[in-house]
Motif scaffolding. Structure first.
Motif, short mmCIF file in Angstrom:
data_model
loop_
_atom_site.label_atom_id
_atom_site.label_comp_id
_atom_site.label_asym_id
_atom_site.label_seq_id
_atom_site.Cartn_x
_atom_site.Cartn_y
_atom_site.Cartn_z
N VAL A 138 45.43 41.59 105.81
CA VAL A 138 46.17 40.29 106.27
C VAL A 138 47.29 40.63 107.43
N ILE A 139 47.97 39.56 107.83
CA ILE A 139 48.83 39.36 108.78
C ILE A 139 50.07 38.32 108.45
N VAL A 140 51.07 39.04 108.20
CA VAL A 140 52.33 38.93 107.68
C VAL A 140 53.71 38.22 108.97
N GLN A 141 54.30 37.05 108.58
CA GLN A 141 55.39 36.16 108.95
C GLN A 141 56.02 36.12 107.81
N ALA A 186 65.26 44.96 103.10
CA ALA A 186 64.23 45.33 103.88
C ALA A 186 62.40 45.01 102.83
N ILE A 187 62.21 44.57 103.63
CA ILE A 187 60.27 44.43 103.11
C ILE A 187 59.28 45.29 102.49
N GLU A 188 58.57 45.84 102.68
CA GLU A 188 57.56 46.97 102.89
C GLU A 188 56.40 45.50 102.38
N VAL A 189 55.36 45.15 102.46
CA VAL A 189 54.01 44.96 102.28
C VAL A 189 53.01 45.30 102.20
N GLU A 190 52.17 46.29 101.36
CA GLU A 190 50.76 46.72 101.65
C GLU A 190 50.07 46.15 100.81
N SER A 191 48.65 46.37 102.00
CA SER A 191 47.36 45.61 100.94
C SER A 191 46.24 46.07 101.00
N SER A 192 45.19 45.43 100.19
CA SER A 192 44.46 46.41 99.51
C SER A 192 43.39 46.34 101.19
N ILE A 193 43.43 45.01 101.49
CA ILE A 193 42.72 44.73 102.65
C ILE A 193 43.67 44.29 104.18
N GLN A 225 39.04 43.47 113.88
CA GLN A 225 39.67 44.29 112.20
C GLN A 225 40.85 43.05 112.75
N LYS A 226 40.83 41.65 111.83
CA LYS A 226 41.77 40.94 111.60
C LYS A 226 42.69 41.40 110.34
N GLY A 227 44.53 41.44 111.41
CA GLY A 227 45.38 42.05 110.52
C GLY A 227 45.70 43.70 109.96
N HIS A 228 46.24 44.11 109.52
CA HIS A 228 46.62 45.26 108.98
C HIS A 228 47.36 45.40 107.29
N LEU A 229 46.84 46.91 107.47
CA LEU A 229 47.10 46.65 105.48
C LEU A 229 48.79 47.25 105.32
N LEU A 230 48.93 47.40 106.30
CA LEU A 230 50.73 48.01 105.89
C LEU A 230 51.77 46.93 106.91
N TRP A 231 52.82 46.56 106.18
CA TRP A 231 54.28 45.59 107.48
C TRP A 231 54.95 45.84 106.97
N LEU A 283 48.69 35.65 105.73
CA LEU A 283 47.35 35.08 106.02
C LEU A 283 46.46 35.70 105.75
N ASN A 284 45.03 35.91 105.03
CA ASN A 284 44.64 36.18 104.69
C ASN A 284 42.87 35.48 104.91
N THR A 285 42.40 36.30 106.15
CA THR A 285 41.21 35.31 106.60
C THR A 285 39.90 36.08 106.31
N TYR A 286 39.95 36.68 105.42
CA TYR A 286 38.79 37.27 104.30
C TYR A 286 38.37 36.77 103.29
#
Length: 125
Positions: free
Chosen positions: A99-102, A90-97, A5-11, A35-38
């Motif tokens: 992803v990598i977050v910087q 502060a930031i919360e990033v939730e993704s449906s698939i 699995q590349k990345g996570h759903l929650l950052w 970054l979305n590698t899918y």
């Protein structure tokens, strides 16, 4: 083909701050770099938390498949609410698939520029 699995759903990015002033030609700013590698598009829900006010919840953003996006935090908006300058957040990033977050910050408040970049903190889901 890798099955990892590349990345996570929650950052989480706990240190956000848009300076009130800038000097020179470049404007101080911050970006959430995703970054979305899918192949599938990533549907993001971005929530901004503050020390002394209610959050700005679930600002939606799309990162197409096999793409990267640099999302300026000063451009995020929901129902007229924006991140104010000079206020820590502060930031919360939730993704449906996954992803990598910087996170990157360009600080031009001094005569010399400062660029900071760090990985967000992933939460296993």
């Amino acid at each position: 083909m890798s099955t990892i699995q590349k990345g996570h759903l929650l950052w989480y990015i706990p240190d956000g701050y848009i300076p009130e002033i800038s000097q020179g030609e470049l404007l101080s700013h911050e970006s959430i770099c995703v970054l979305n590698t899918y192949q599938e598009d990533a549907e993001l829900k971005i929530t901004i938390y503050f020390e002394d006010r209610e959050p700005i919840e679930e600002m939606n953003y799309l990162v197409p498949g096999k793409r990267t996006k640099h999302i300026r935090t000063s451009a995020l908006e929901k129902n007229g609410q924006v991140i104010p300058v000079g206020v820590p957040y502060a930031i919360e990033v939730e993704s449906s698939i996954p992803v990598i977050v910087q996170y990157s910050r360009l600080d031009s408040t001094q005569s010399e520029l400062a660029l900071m970049s760090t990985m967000g903190h992933p939460v296993n889901s």
